[in-house]
Scaffold this motif. Structure first.
Motif, PDB file in Angstrom:
ATOM      1  N   LEU A  54     -22.159  -8.324  -9.467  1.00 39.74           N
ATOM      2  CA  LEU A  54     -23.278  -7.866  -8.644  1.00 39.74           C
ATOM      3  C   LEU A  54     -23.160  -8.387  -7.218  1.00 39.74           C
ATOM      4  N   PHE A  55     -22.844  -9.663  -7.051  1.00 37.95           N
ATOM      5  CA  PHE A  55     -22.729 -10.238  -5.714  1.00 37.95           C
ATOM      6  C   PHE A  55     -21.548  -9.648  -4.961  1.00 37.95           C
ATOM      7  N   CYS A  56     -20.423  -9.438  -5.633  1.00 36.86           N
ATOM      8  CA  CYS A  56     -19.267  -8.835  -4.959  1.00 36.86           C
ATOM      9  C   CYS A  56     -19.600  -7.435  -4.459  1.00 36.86           C
ATOM     10  N   LEU A  57     -20.204  -6.623  -5.291  1.00 40.54           N
ATOM     11  CA  LEU A  57     -20.564  -5.264  -4.884  1.00 40.54           C
ATOM     12  C   LEU A  57     -21.621  -5.267  -3.781  1.00 40.54           C
ATOM     13  N   TRP A  58     -22.610  -6.162  -3.917  1.00 41.15           N
ATOM     14  CA  TRP A  58     -23.682  -6.247  -2.926  1.00 41.15           C
ATOM     15  C   TRP A  58     -23.130  -6.600  -1.546  1.00 41.15           C
ATOM     16  N   PHE A  59     -22.294  -7.624  -1.479  1.00 40.47           N
ATOM     17  CA  PHE A  59     -21.806  -8.067  -0.182  1.00 40.47           C
ATOM     18  C   PHE A  59     -20.762  -7.122   0.396  1.00 40.47           C
ATOM     19  N   LEU A  60     -19.980  -6.451  -0.437  1.00 37.41           N
ATOM     20  CA  LEU A  60     -19.074  -5.434   0.085  1.00 37.41           C
ATOM     21  C   LEU A  60     -19.845  -4.237   0.631  1.00 37.41           C
ATOM     22  N   LEU A  61     -20.920  -3.867  -0.028  1.00 39.33           N
ATOM     23  CA  LEU A  61     -21.768  -2.786   0.474  1.00 39.33           C
ATOM     24  C   LEU A  61     -22.387  -3.170   1.810  1.00 39.33           C
ATOM     25  N   LEU A  62     -22.911  -4.385   1.910  1.00 37.39           N
ATOM     26  CA  LEU A  62     -23.488  -4.829   3.179  1.00 37.39           C
ATOM     27  C   LEU A  62     -22.431  -4.900   4.270  1.00 37.39           C
ATOM     28  N   GLY A  63     -21.239  -5.363   3.940  1.00 38.12           N
ATOM     29  CA  GLY A  63     -20.161  -5.417   4.925  1.00 38.12           C
ATOM     30  C   GLY A  63     -19.778  -4.034   5.424  1.00 38.12           C
ATOM     31  N   ALA A  64     -19.724  -3.071   4.519  1.00 37.94           N
ATOM     32  CA  ALA A  64     -19.384  -1.702   4.922  1.00 37.94           C
ATOM     33  C   ALA A  64     -20.475  -1.105   5.811  1.00 37.94           C
ATOM     34  N   ILE A  65     -21.729  -1.360   5.484  1.00 33.55           N
ATOM     35  CA  ILE A  65     -22.831  -0.860   6.314  1.00 33.55           C
ATOM     36  C   ILE A  65     -22.808  -1.521   7.687  1.00 33.55           C
ATOM     37  N   GLU A  66     -22.625  -2.839   7.725  1.00 30.99           N
ATOM     38  CA  GLU A  66     -22.559  -3.538   9.008  1.00 30.99           C
ATOM     39  C   GLU A  66     -21.390  -3.030   9.844  1.00 30.99           C
ATOM     40  N   TYR A  67     -20.243  -2.823   9.214  1.00 28.14           N
ATOM     41  CA  TYR A  67     -19.077  -2.328   9.939  1.00 28.14           C
ATOM     42  C   TYR A  67     -19.361  -0.952  10.528  1.00 28.14           C
ATOM     43  N   ALA A  68     -19.967  -0.072   9.749  1.00 24.10           N
ATOM     44  CA  ALA A  68     -20.265   1.276  10.237  1.00 24.10           C
ATOM     45  C   ALA A  68     -21.250   1.237  11.403  1.00 24.10           C
ATOM     46  N   VAL A  69     -22.254   0.392  11.305  1.00 23.67           N
ATOM     47  CA  VAL A  69     -23.247   0.292  12.387  1.00 23.67           C
ATOM     48  C   VAL A  69     -22.607  -0.273  13.653  1.00 23.67           C
ATOM     49  N   ILE A  70     -21.841  -1.346  13.509  1.00 27.02           N
ATOM     50  CA  ILE A  70     -21.206  -1.953  14.680  1.00 27.02           C
ATOM     51  C   ILE A  70     -20.194  -0.992  15.302  1.00 27.02           C
ATOM     52  N   ARG A  71     -19.444  -0.285  14.474  1.00 22.38           N
ATOM     53  CA  ARG A  71     -18.471   0.679  14.997  1.00 22.38           C
ATOM     54  C   ARG A  71     -19.172   1.821  15.713  1.00 22.38           C
ATOM     55  N   PHE A  72     -20.298   2.304  15.172  1.00 22.15           N
ATOM     56  CA  PHE A  72     -21.048   3.365  15.829  1.00 22.15           C
ATOM     57  C   PHE A  72     -21.570   2.901  17.176  1.00 22.15           C
ATOM     58  N   VAL A  73     -22.151   1.708  17.208  1.00 21.35           N
ATOM     59  CA  VAL A  73     -22.691   1.176  18.468  1.00 21.35           C
ATOM     60  C   VAL A  73     -21.571   0.991  19.483  1.00 21.35           C
ATOM     61  N   TRP A  74     -20.436   0.462  19.033  1.00 20.38           N
ATOM     62  CA  TRP A  74     -19.319   0.246  19.944  1.00 20.38           C
ATOM     63  C   TRP A  74     -18.824   1.569  20.524  1.00 20.38           C
ATOM     64  N   ARG A  75     -18.600   2.552  19.667  1.00 25.81           N
ATOM     65  CA  ARG A  75     -18.073   3.822  20.153  1.00 25.81           C
ATOM     66  C   ARG A  75     -19.094   4.598  20.982  1.00 25.81           C
ATOM     67  N   ARG A  76     -20.356   4.410  20.688  1.00 25.83           N
ATOM     68  CA  ARG A  76     -21.392   5.174  21.380  1.00 25.83           C
ATOM     69  C   ARG A  76     -21.674   4.617  22.767  1.00 25.83           C
ATOM     70  N   TRP A  77     -21.783   3.290  22.899  1.00 20.63           N
ATOM     71  CA  TRP A  77     -22.252   2.720  24.155  1.00 20.63           C
ATOM     72  C   TRP A  77     -21.261   1.823  24.880  1.00 20.63           C
ATOM     73  N   PHE A  78     -20.281   1.234  24.200  1.00 19.92           N
ATOM     74  CA  PHE A  78     -19.445   0.234  24.854  1.00 19.92           C
ATOM     75  C   PHE A  78     -17.976   0.632  24.999  1.00 19.92           C
ATOM     76  N   SER A  79     -17.551   1.667  24.339  1.00 22.89           N
ATOM     77  CA  SER A  79     -16.141   2.056  24.382  1.00 22.89           C
ATOM     78  C   SER A  79     -15.790   2.585  25.770  1.00 22.89           C
ATOM     79  N   LEU A  80     -14.604   2.211  26.246  1.00 16.65           N
ATOM     80  CA  LEU A  80     -14.148   2.672  27.554  1.00 16.65           C
ATOM     81  C   LEU A  80     -13.269   3.905  27.454  1.00 16.65           C
ATOM     82  N   ALA A  81     -12.944   4.330  26.240  1.00 19.22           N
ATOM     83  CA  ALA A  81     -12.111   5.518  26.040  1.00 19.22           C
ATOM     84  C   ALA A  81     -12.877   6.765  26.473  1.00 19.22           C
ATOM     85  N   GLU A  82     -12.140   7.694  27.021  1.00 22.34           N
ATOM     86  CA  GLU A  82     -12.777   8.934  27.450  1.00 22.34           C
ATOM     87  C   GLU A  82     -13.105   9.808  26.250  1.00 22.34           C
ATOM     88  N   ARG A  83     -14.161  10.546  26.370  1.00 19.07           N
ATOM     89  CA  ARG A  83     -14.599  11.400  25.274  1.00 19.07           C
ATOM     90  C   ARG A  83     -14.177  12.822  25.495  1.00 19.07           C
TER      91      ARG A  83
END
Length: 83
Positions: A54-83
């Motif tokens: 249960l703990f392994c699945l719980w923390f992997l799920l939270l890690g995946a959600i955190e990664y997706a949120v941080i990646r979205f925020v990075w690509r949306r507002w902080f990335s210097l790559a042209e769109r």
């Protein structure tokens, strides 16, 4: 062009954020009746096996959600790559 190690960095980022989740966020706790019924359903020998999975699945799920949120925020507002 995508970087050749992007998939490896994705998995590493999820595992790193799962580790941080282990340190910072609370884990779920089950009631005794629910834990016993899950033990019977998944054929665990004792309660520690259930909570380990249960703990392994719980923390992997939270890690995946955190990664997706941080990646979205990075690509949306902080990335210097042209769109």
């Amino acid at each position: 062009m995508k970087h050749p190690l992007e998939s490896l960095m994705t998995a590493a980022g999820i595992l790193l954020l799962a580790l941080l989740s282990c340190l910072l966020l609370p884990a779920p706790s089950l009631g005794l009746t629910l834990a016993q019924s899950l033990m019977e359903t998944f054929h665990f020998m004792d309660l520690s096996q259930l909570y380990t999975v249960l703990f392994c699945l719980w923390f992997l799920l939270l890690g995946a959600i955190e990664y997706a949120v941080i990646r979205f925020v990075w690509r949306r507002w902080f990335s210097l790559a042209e769109r």
